[in-house]
Scaffold this active site. Structure first.
Site, PDB file in Angstrom:
ATOM      1  N   HIS A 151       0.442   5.130 -10.364  1.00 51.77           N
ATOM      2  CA  HIS A 151       0.864   3.919  -9.884  1.00 51.77           C
ATOM      3  C   HIS A 151       0.925   3.756  -8.377  1.00 51.77           C
ATOM      4  CE1 HIS A 151       2.637  -0.066  -9.507  1.00 51.77           C
ATOM      5  NE2 HIS A 151       2.302  -0.226 -10.728  1.00 51.77           N
ATOM      6  N   ASP A 203       1.416   0.597 -18.965  1.00 50.80           N
ATOM      7  CA  ASP A 203       0.300   0.447 -19.698  1.00 50.80           C
ATOM      8  C   ASP A 203       0.175   1.688 -20.828  1.00 50.80           C
ATOM      9  OD1 ASP A 203      -0.860  -2.039 -18.838  1.00 50.80           O
ATOM     10  OD2 ASP A 203      -1.731  -0.767 -17.223  1.00 50.80           O
TER      11      ASP A 203
HETATM   12  N1  ACO Z   1      -5.250  10.541 -13.695  1.00 53.50           N
HETATM   13  C1  ACO Z   1      -5.690  11.763 -12.849  1.00 53.50           C
HETATM   14  N2  ACO Z   1      -5.546  11.734 -11.511  1.00 53.50           N
HETATM   15  C2  ACO Z   1      -5.008  10.786 -10.762  1.00 53.50           C
HETATM   16  C3  ACO Z   1      -4.437   9.293 -11.568  1.00 53.50           C
HETATM   17  C4  ACO Z   1      -4.795   9.765 -12.914  1.00 53.50           C
HETATM   18  N3  ACO Z   1      -4.462   8.542 -13.938  1.00 53.50           N
HETATM   19  N4  ACO Z   1      -4.183   8.729 -10.818  1.00 53.50           N
HETATM   20  C5  ACO Z   1      -4.065   9.115  -9.434  1.00 53.50           C
HETATM   21  N5  ACO Z   1      -4.712  10.621  -9.571  1.00 53.50           N
HETATM   22  C6  ACO Z   1      -4.980  11.281  -8.414  1.00 53.50           C
HETATM   23  C7  ACO Z   1      -5.947  10.906  -7.619  1.00 53.50           C
HETATM   24  O1  ACO Z   1      -7.335  11.471  -8.013  1.00 53.50           O
HETATM   25  C8  ACO Z   1      -5.721  11.251  -6.030  1.00 53.50           C
HETATM   26  O2  ACO Z   1      -5.910  12.564  -6.127  1.00 53.50           O
HETATM   27  P1  ACO Z   1      -6.268  13.226  -4.420  1.00 53.50           P
HETATM   28  O3  ACO Z   1      -5.079  13.043  -3.580  1.00 53.50           O
HETATM   29  O4  ACO Z   1      -6.456  14.613  -5.097  1.00 53.50           O
HETATM   30  O5  ACO Z   1      -7.624  12.485  -4.267  1.00 53.50           O
HETATM   31  C9  ACO Z   1      -4.178  10.949  -6.128  1.00 53.50           C
HETATM   32  O6  ACO Z   1      -3.799  11.080  -7.810  1.00 53.50           O
HETATM   33  C10 ACO Z   1      -3.696   9.600  -5.709  1.00 53.50           C
HETATM   34  O7  ACO Z   1      -4.524   8.820  -6.455  1.00 53.50           O
HETATM   35  P2  ACO Z   1      -4.961   7.245  -5.793  1.00 53.50           P
HETATM   36  O8  ACO Z   1      -6.289   6.629  -6.686  1.00 53.50           O
HETATM   37  O9  ACO Z   1      -5.341   7.450  -4.380  1.00 53.50           O
HETATM   38  O10 ACO Z   1      -3.777   6.334  -6.030  1.00 53.50           O
HETATM   39  P3  ACO Z   1      -3.503   5.017  -5.569  1.00 53.50           P
HETATM   40  O11 ACO Z   1      -2.256   4.493  -5.578  1.00 53.50           O
HETATM   41  O12 ACO Z   1      -4.650   4.307  -4.888  1.00 53.50           O
HETATM   42  O13 ACO Z   1      -4.121   4.574  -7.279  1.00 53.50           O
HETATM   43  C11 ACO Z   1      -3.790   3.989  -9.556  1.00 53.50           C
HETATM   44  C12 ACO Z   1      -3.047   4.054  -8.345  1.00 53.50           C
HETATM   45  C13 ACO Z   1      -5.043   3.107  -9.246  1.00 53.50           C
HETATM   46  C14 ACO Z   1      -3.022   3.201 -10.412  1.00 53.50           C
HETATM   47  C15 ACO Z   1      -4.365   5.093 -10.208  1.00 53.50           C
HETATM   48  O14 ACO Z   1      -3.174   6.114 -10.459  1.00 53.50           O
HETATM   49  C16 ACO Z   1      -5.073   5.210 -11.228  1.00 53.50           C
HETATM   50  O15 ACO Z   1      -6.273   5.140 -11.208  1.00 53.50           O
HETATM   51  N6  ACO Z   1      -4.202   5.172 -12.742  1.00 53.50           N
HETATM   52  C17 ACO Z   1      -4.969   5.059 -13.921  1.00 53.50           C
HETATM   53  C18 ACO Z   1      -5.239   3.734 -14.077  1.00 53.50           C
HETATM   54  C19 ACO Z   1      -4.067   3.060 -14.576  1.00 53.50           C
HETATM   55  O16 ACO Z   1      -3.332   3.471 -15.319  1.00 53.50           O
HETATM   56  N7  ACO Z   1      -3.785   1.741 -13.958  1.00 53.50           N
HETATM   57  C20 ACO Z   1      -2.764   0.959 -14.319  1.00 53.50           C
HETATM   58  C21 ACO Z   1      -1.730   0.716 -13.064  1.00 53.50           C
HETATM   59  S1  ACO Z   1      -0.330  -0.138 -13.546  1.00 53.50           S
HETATM   60  C22 ACO Z   1      -0.870  -1.867 -13.634  1.00 53.50           C
HETATM   61  O17 ACO Z   1      -1.721  -2.214 -12.992  1.00 53.50           O
HETATM   62  C23 ACO Z   1      -0.045  -2.676 -14.486  1.00 53.50           C
END
Ligand code: ACO
Length: 428
Positions: free
Chosen positions: A306, A363
């Site tokens: 998140h 979620d």
């Molecule tokens: N699985 C594996 N790796 C992940 C995940 C995941 N679900 N989420 C983040 N990471 C990793 C990224 O690859 C990144 O790695 P790096 O630093 O080596 O490049 C690091 O963690 C940070 O991730 P970001 O995408 O930069 O974090 P951000 O805060 O921008 O994104 C997000 C948050 C979009 C929710 C992300 O965690 C994600 O895509 N999760 C899966 C989708 C999801 O469940 N979304 C629901 C959010 S809750 C809502 O909207 C109600």
């Protein structure tokens, strides 16, 4: 005058900026005068360090896993209140008395019907359209139907528009579902609760009496509470940005629905359940964990991570508990729940997820409950939109009532060509 200040050195000069304090949470450096004073912008794509507005609605401490609506912890609201009560709280700032709550519920109930011509609107969509596509279109179309509630400078009209949106959303979502399965639309029933009514409009058929199952009604209501608001997330910021130009409230909410649809936001509940079904059994989890950790693989664990929570999402805790309640009430045994629990356990003990502070979000478990209740995965995000509408309208109202409100207009770091002369086509 602010007590705290931040100093910025730029081009050999030092500038002083006030630091503002909220009632809790991080301070903010007030850089509103930055461009005027220095000629420079700040650069913050994704607004990771930027507070876009002042708000008194919802507070999140992502490190501690805290979510408060008007000061009340989400766990207490989910346990003791109803979605209508939380809606009133978000809109008005205080919990209602019993009499005020009754009146609010009465008002919302009296706005649940749609203009009959809107039913014709649905027939223009393909039967296999995604419910979010239908919701986007129909909610946008409300702006063409309710002209008496679109003068946004009039607080009374804003209130009516807000009540209409909250009240009509269950009808709109249920009709999107009915249309997709080819069943007749079911009209609202004022004898039922907000949530019971939604269940009847979704799962009832004219040929039979529909009995609302109290445990399912309660679980659904709780899911609505958990999705009601979440401060300045992507869809709420979209609603605020659209509304900042003075746009029609129904059109602003349609913009929020469009943003919510994406898999990185509201679409994640659908993606999370699809992922769990694809994983299937706990013995296959290791393969998916490896894929999630592989930089060359775009796969991510859906329902994990998140932008704000760097701890367990407090909503996920309530969701996990609700899965058990719904399973018990409906006598459901879905092995996918065991897979989800095991996946959570394995991920949380893996250094990759620990270092990046990736925890289950709201979620991760919601899809399992919704599926047990009988919703197809394509409806999940539509339910999220239904519940989030109260947050969107409360935030929109807060913004419009703010005397300092101006149109949202970010700046950019331009990296394109500098000025050059046009070359006629025959000379290129
Ligand atoms: N699985 C594996 N790796 C992940 C995940 C995941 N679900 N989420 C983040 N990471 C990793 C990224 O690859 C990144 O790695 P790096 O630093 O080596 O490049 C690091 O963690 C940070 O991730 P970001 O995408 O930069 O974090 P951000 O805060 O921008 O994104 C997000 C948050 C979009 C929710 C992300 O965690 C994600 O895509 N999760 C899966 C989708 C999801 O469940 N979304 C629901 C959010 S809750 C809502 O909207 C109600």
């Amino acid at each position: 005058m602010a007590d705290k200040h931040a100093k910025l050195e730029l081009g050999g000069q030092t500038y002083d900026f006030p630091v503002l304090e909220g009632s809790t949470g991080p301070d903010v450096v007030d850089i509103r005068k930055l461009y005027g004073l220095t000629g420079a912008f700040t650069f913050d794509p994704g607004y990771k360090s930027t507070a876009s507005c002042e708000s008194a609605l919802t507070y999140i401490d992502g490190d501690e896993g805290v979510l408060l609506h008007r000061g009340y912890p989400i766990g207490q609201l989910a346990e003791h209140s109803s979605f209508m009560e939380v809606s009133y709280l978000l809109l008005n700032g205080e919990l209602p008395s019993k009499a005020v709550l009754d009146e609010f519920e009465f008002t919302i109930t009296r706005h649940t019907m749609l203009h009959e011509q809107l039913a014709q609107f649905y027939r223009g969509f393909r039967r296999d359209a995604h419910p979010m596509a239908v919701m986007c279109g129909v909610v946008g179309a409300l702006s063409a139907f309710y002209h008496d509630s679109t003068d946004i400078s009039d607080p009374h009209q804003r209130k009516i528009a807000s009540h209409r949106l909250i009240a009509k959303m269950p009808t709109i979502a249920a009709m999107a579902y009915k249309y997709s399965v080819g069943q007749p639309f079911i009209y609202p029933d004022n004898r039922l609760s907000y949530t019971g009514n939604f269940l009847k409009m979704t799962f009832g058929v004219p040929a039979e009496e529909y009995e609302v199952i109290p445990a399912v009604e309660r679980a659904m209501d709780r899911i609505f509470i958990l999705h009601a608001d979440h401060e300045q997330n992507a869809s709420t910021s979209t609603v605020r940005l659209a509304g900042s130009s003075g746009a029609n409230p129904f059109a602003c909410i349609a913009a929020g629905i469009a943003c919510l649809w994406g898999p990185a936001h509201g679409g994640a509940n659908e993606a999370a359940l699809n992922m769990l079904r694809e994983i299937g059994t706990p013995d296959r989890i290791g393969h998916y964990i490896d894929r999630a950790k592989d930089k060359n693989d775009p796969f991510r664990l859906m329902g994990f991570g998140h932008r704000v929570y760097k701890n367990y999402d407090p909503r996920a805790t309530v969701m996990q508990k609700t899965v058990r309640e719904v399973f018990d009430a409906l006598n459901v045994k879905d092995p996918i729940f065991e897979t989800a629990l095991r996946l959570e356990e394995i991920a949380l003990s893996d250094p990759y997820f620990a270092e990046k502070k990736l925890f289950p979000n709201v979620d991760f478990y919601s899809g399992i409950i919704l599926s047990a209740i009988g919703f197809p995965t394509t409806m999940f995000t539509a339910l999220f939109a239904l519940a989030r509408t109260v947050g969107w309208v409360a935030q929109w109202n807060e913004m419009i009532s703010d005397p300092g409100q101006v149109i949202g207009r970010p700046r950019q770091l331009y990296t394109g060509p500098t000025e050059r002369d046009y070359v006629p086509v025959e000379q290129r």
